[in-house]
Scaffold this active site. Structure first.
Site, PDB file in Angstrom:
ATOM      1  N   GLU A 300       0.793  -1.236   0.130  1.00  5.04           N
ATOM      2  CA  GLU A 300      -0.060   0.052  -0.069  1.00  5.04           C
ATOM      3  C   GLU A 300       0.971   1.203   0.098  1.00  5.04           C
ATOM      4  O   GLU A 300       1.748   1.366   0.928  1.00  5.04           O
ATOM      5  CB  GLU A 300      -1.045  -0.099   1.338  1.00  5.04           C
ATOM      6  CG  GLU A 300      -2.106  -1.232   0.935  1.00  5.04           C
ATOM      7  CD  GLU A 300      -2.737  -1.128  -0.202  1.00  5.04           C
ATOM      8  OE1 GLU A 300      -3.095  -0.007  -0.604  1.00  5.04           O
ATOM      9  OE2 GLU A 300      -2.917  -2.130  -0.920  1.00  5.04           O
ATOM     10  N   CYS A 334      -1.852   9.283   3.920  1.00  3.76           N
ATOM     11  CA  CYS A 334      -1.851   8.818   2.303  1.00  3.76           C
ATOM     12  C   CYS A 334      -3.065   9.280   1.846  1.00  3.76           C
ATOM     13  O   CYS A 334      -3.283   9.438   0.496  1.00  3.76           O
ATOM     14  CB  CYS A 334      -1.727   7.489   2.449  1.00  3.76           C
ATOM     15  SG  CYS A 334      -2.780   6.550   3.251  1.00  3.76           S
TER      16      CYS A 334
HETATM   17  P1  NAD Z   1       8.908   4.815   3.275  1.00  3.75           P
HETATM   18  O1  NAD Z   1       8.464   4.172   2.193  1.00  3.75           O
HETATM   19  O2  NAD Z   1      10.011   5.656   3.414  1.00  3.75           O
HETATM   20  O3  NAD Z   1       8.999   3.674   4.496  1.00  3.75           O
HETATM   21  C1  NAD Z   1       8.195   2.551   4.841  1.00  3.75           C
HETATM   22  C2  NAD Z   1       8.853   1.738   5.521  1.00  3.75           C
HETATM   23  O4  NAD Z   1       9.596   1.027   4.340  1.00  3.75           O
HETATM   24  C3  NAD Z   1       9.723   1.968   6.691  1.00  3.75           C
HETATM   25  O5  NAD Z   1       9.613   0.983   7.720  1.00  3.75           O
HETATM   26  C4  NAD Z   1      11.074   2.002   6.262  1.00  3.75           C
HETATM   27  O6  NAD Z   1      11.999   2.007   6.955  1.00  3.75           O
HETATM   28  C5  NAD Z   1      10.750   0.927   5.145  1.00  3.75           C
HETATM   29  N1  NAD Z   1      12.074   0.667   4.033  1.00  3.75           N
HETATM   30  C6  NAD Z   1      12.683   1.981   3.537  1.00  3.75           C
HETATM   31  N2  NAD Z   1      13.478   1.362   2.538  1.00  3.75           N
HETATM   32  C7  NAD Z   1      13.276   0.027   2.566  1.00  3.75           C
HETATM   33  C8  NAD Z   1      13.784  -0.930   1.732  1.00  3.75           C
HETATM   34  N3  NAD Z   1      14.692  -0.877   0.500  1.00  3.75           N
HETATM   35  N4  NAD Z   1      13.342  -2.389   1.891  1.00  3.75           N
HETATM   36  C9  NAD Z   1      12.450  -2.657   2.557  1.00  3.75           C
HETATM   37  N5  NAD Z   1      12.090  -1.709   3.576  1.00  3.75           N
HETATM   38  C10 NAD Z   1      12.256  -0.446   3.624  1.00  3.75           C
HETATM   39  O7  NAD Z   1       7.526   5.580   3.824  1.00  3.75           O
HETATM   40  P2  NAD Z   1       7.050   6.453   5.102  1.00  3.75           P
HETATM   41  O8  NAD Z   1       7.780   7.763   4.957  1.00  3.75           O
HETATM   42  O9  NAD Z   1       7.415   5.890   6.253  1.00  3.75           O
HETATM   43  O10 NAD Z   1       5.681   6.662   5.019  1.00  3.75           O
HETATM   44  C11 NAD Z   1       5.047   7.690   4.275  1.00  3.75           C
HETATM   45  C12 NAD Z   1       4.544   6.956   2.919  1.00  3.75           C
HETATM   46  O11 NAD Z   1       3.433   5.797   3.124  1.00  3.75           O
HETATM   47  C13 NAD Z   1       3.879   7.925   1.968  1.00  3.75           C
HETATM   48  O12 NAD Z   1       4.064   7.815   0.672  1.00  3.75           O
HETATM   49  C14 NAD Z   1       2.175   7.566   2.324  1.00  3.75           C
HETATM   50  O13 NAD Z   1       1.333   7.895   1.125  1.00  3.75           O
HETATM   51  C15 NAD Z   1       2.404   6.096   2.311  1.00  3.75           C
HETATM   52  N6  NAD Z   1       1.341   5.628   3.097  1.00  3.75           N
HETATM   53  C16 NAD Z   1       0.477   4.867   2.326  1.00  3.75           C
HETATM   54  C17 NAD Z   1      -0.544   4.303   3.112  1.00  3.75           C
HETATM   55  C18 NAD Z   1      -1.679   3.633   2.199  1.00  3.75           C
HETATM   56  O14 NAD Z   1      -2.488   2.778   2.925  1.00  3.75           O
HETATM   57  N7  NAD Z   1      -1.593   3.398   0.967  1.00  3.75           N
HETATM   58  C19 NAD Z   1      -0.980   4.427   4.468  1.00  3.75           C
HETATM   59  C20 NAD Z   1      -0.013   5.298   5.028  1.00  3.75           C
HETATM   60  C21 NAD Z   1       1.216   5.835   4.438  1.00  3.75           C
END
Ligand code: NAD
Length: 531
Positions: A300, A334
């Site tokens: 997501e 999001c």
């Molecule tokens: P992010 O993608 O930076 O990080 C999300 C998670 O992924 C964190 O735990 C991070 O440590 C991990 N991560 C980062 N790089 C990785 C890799 N290479 N491999 C595996 N894991 C890795 O996102 P964020 O800043 O934590 O959250 C904000 C984003 O989340 C926004 O884009 C928002 O729209 C989205 N979001 C989406 C929903 C939804 O339901 N669609 C809900 C909430 C947030």
């Protein structure tokens, strides 16, 4: 650690009756405000504690640490955490694999009753959990309460769903046979949540995993590991057997990506940005040596959500909906409205009313329950301020436009509205994830829909109109996973608004809905000849 056999914890106790959403707290009642203030003081006294990794029920420390700070006061440490690296991947995986052998055979009733106990404990400590969110991610009281209420809802909803799935019957039987379908778990899942719903999303993906009989390597976001550590303690208190959830804060790029790539990882439940989601998808598609399955990905991702306001809409309701959806939790949802697409016949009037409404938003310490608090971290603040500068060139600044004057050391940004933004511009296309609203003028409803659909995302959207035909047209043609009519586009509720997006917003997993647990299970059919 408690086990399911602990005498004080009855092995199986299932809640009865249909699922009901956890009610939200009314903080205008002095009694509730007093409880919240007391919880904030209690949590304030616990800030700065060090938390361990939990692998196979054992508490471990690493040389490298993650320090989680209060975004409203970055010199205040909320929690110090271990930083799992590549060397922790194998122990965490082995612990999860070992636990899987017994957990997958644990009855669904026992697994569901664990979730019910977690929900009960969380309900008892609701104010305290809210207070952790206030300090760690700068949620105001109502935003924190919504996050915790959603977590309780996941406990109550997924447990009932697992019990329902266990009773599924095939519609047809082959004559002379007894034919059944069982939903069995997948295996070990990597659960990788974001920081913005640091309790609900982190817990939701974890609870859905374990209630289906999977075991988990949980890597919380480095911006919100404390709330996850508190939740892990709650799981243990509720009787979580060792190794069913392995708690491993660590960097996404090293620990996270290594867990994703591990041959024994059966599935990845991820919520976060588009970029990371796509990376995970690519990595999961590779067959590692010794890997015998196609990894399942539940991804997501981001959004560029729009609210369309038609010429015949109730303008005041639309202004209220746009302001709440754009600036609630500093625009860091999001589902946040980052584009308001307004019919040219009401454009000026709408902008005038919106400016007045937005300028009433108070900015300040979430512990004092200001409307808007700080954005998550310094990097994010800089990115958002950069977008604001781009926006000032691409459009006309209506209000806001920079750091809040009362910012101090905190990462406070003014709620910012930029009008006359053109379709296809940067501000109109890219997810900003902060308190910045682009306002776009449409010629008519048709044009508005065209603009709304013209990004690579498709998460949430809303339409304000009093014409039923236009609302029906939006149902047909506004291509988003969660569409709202004459209400704001944030605030999805478990049960009534299963949540997940189209296009680059993700795999449309619909968390909090009746299809979600299928993603964490596989169907096994047994056809038995009856003598
Ligand atoms: P992010 O993608 O930076 O990080 C999300 C998670 O992924 C964190 O735990 C991070 O440590 C991990 N991560 C980062 N790089 C990785 C890799 N290479 N491999 C595996 N894991 C890795 O996102 P964020 O800043 O934590 O959250 C904000 C984003 O989340 C926004 O884009 C928002 O729209 C989205 N979001 C989406 C929903 C939804 O339901 N669609 C809900 C909430 C947030």
């Amino acid at each position: 650690m408690a086990t399911l056999e602990t005498p004080t914890q009855p092995k199986v106790r299932l809640h009865q009756g249909p699922f009901v959403n956890e009610p939200l707290v009314d903080f205008s009642k002095e009694e509730n405000a007093r409880k919240m203030r007391a919880a904030i003081e209690k949590v304030r006294g616990q800030l700065g504690r060090e938390y361990d990794l939990v692998i196979g029920g054992k508490r471990l420390r690493t040389a490298e640490k993650i320090t989680s700070v209060n975004p409203a006061r970055p010199s205040q440490v909320v929690g110090v955490h271990q930083k799992a690296g590549k060397e922790q991947v194998e122990p965490a995986m082995q612990a999860a694999l070992t636990a899987f052998e017994s957990w997958r055979k644990t009855s669904v009733e026992e697994r569901a009753s664990l979730l019910f106990r977690v929900g009960d404990l969380l309900r008892e400590r609701k104010f305290e959990f809210c207070a952790w969110l206030v300090f760690e991610v700068s949620k105001n009281w109502a935003e924190a309460d919504a996050d915790i209420a959603e977590t309780i809802d996941f406990c109550e909803y997924y447990s009932r769903e697992a019990l329902r799935l266990a009773k599924v019957e095939l519609p047809t039987q082959m004559p002379g046979e007894h034919d059944t379908l069982r939903y069995i778990p997948l295996g070990v899942g990597a659960v990788i949540p974001p920081w913005n719903f640091p309790c609900a999303i982190m817990a939701g993906m974890t609870l859905a995993s374990i209630v289906c009989g999977n075991t988990v390597v949980l890597k919380p976001s480095s911006d919100s590991p404390t709330i996850a550590a508190r939740f892990m303690e709650l799981l243990e208190e509720a009787g979580l057997p060792d190794g069913v959830v392995n708690f491993c804060p660590g960097s996404g790029a090293s620990f996270g990506s290594a867990v994703v790539a591990h041959p024994k990882t059966r599935y990845i439940a991820f919520t976060g940005s588009r970029e990371v989601g796509l990376d995970i998808n690519k990595s999961a598609a590779n067959q590692a040596s010794g890997q015998i399955w196609i990894k399942r990905t539940i991804l997501e991702m981001g959004g560029k959500d729009a609210i369309i306001v038609d010429a015949d809409a109730d303008i005041d309701a639309a202004v209220e909906g746009v302001a709440a959806a754009a600036f609630g939790f500093q625009g860091q949802k999001c589902s946040a409205c980052s584009r308001a697409i307004i019919d040219e016949r009401i454009y000026d009037k709408f902008l005038e009313k919106l400016k007045t409404r937005v300028e009433k938003i108070s900015i300040g310490d979430p512990a004092e329950n200001a409307n808007m608090a700080a954005v998550i971290n310094e990097g994010s603040m800089k990115d958002i301020l950069n977008y604001i500068e781009i926006g000032k060139k691409e459009g006309r600044l209506i209000t806001g436009g920079g750091r809040a004057p009362q910012a101090g050391e905190g990462y406070f940004i003014q709620p910012t509205v930029i009008a006359d933004i053109q379709p296809k511009s940067k501000l109109e296309q890219e997810e900003i994830f902060g308190p910045v609203l682009a306002v776009i003028k449409s010629r008519n409803f048709e044009h508005a829909l065209e603009i709304a659909n013209d990004t690579e995302f498709g998460l949430t959207g809303a339409v304000y109109s009093s014409t039923p035909e236009k609302l029906e047209r939006a149902v047909q043609d506004f291509h988003v996973g969660n569409l709202y009519l004459n209400r704001k586009c944030t605030g999805a509720t478990v049960g009534s608004h299963p949540f997940g997006g189209f296009n680059m917003s993700g795999t449309d997993s619909k968390s909090g809905g009746p299809d979600y647990l299928y993603l964490f299970s596989q169907g096994k059919v047994i056809g038995e000849k009856v003598r």
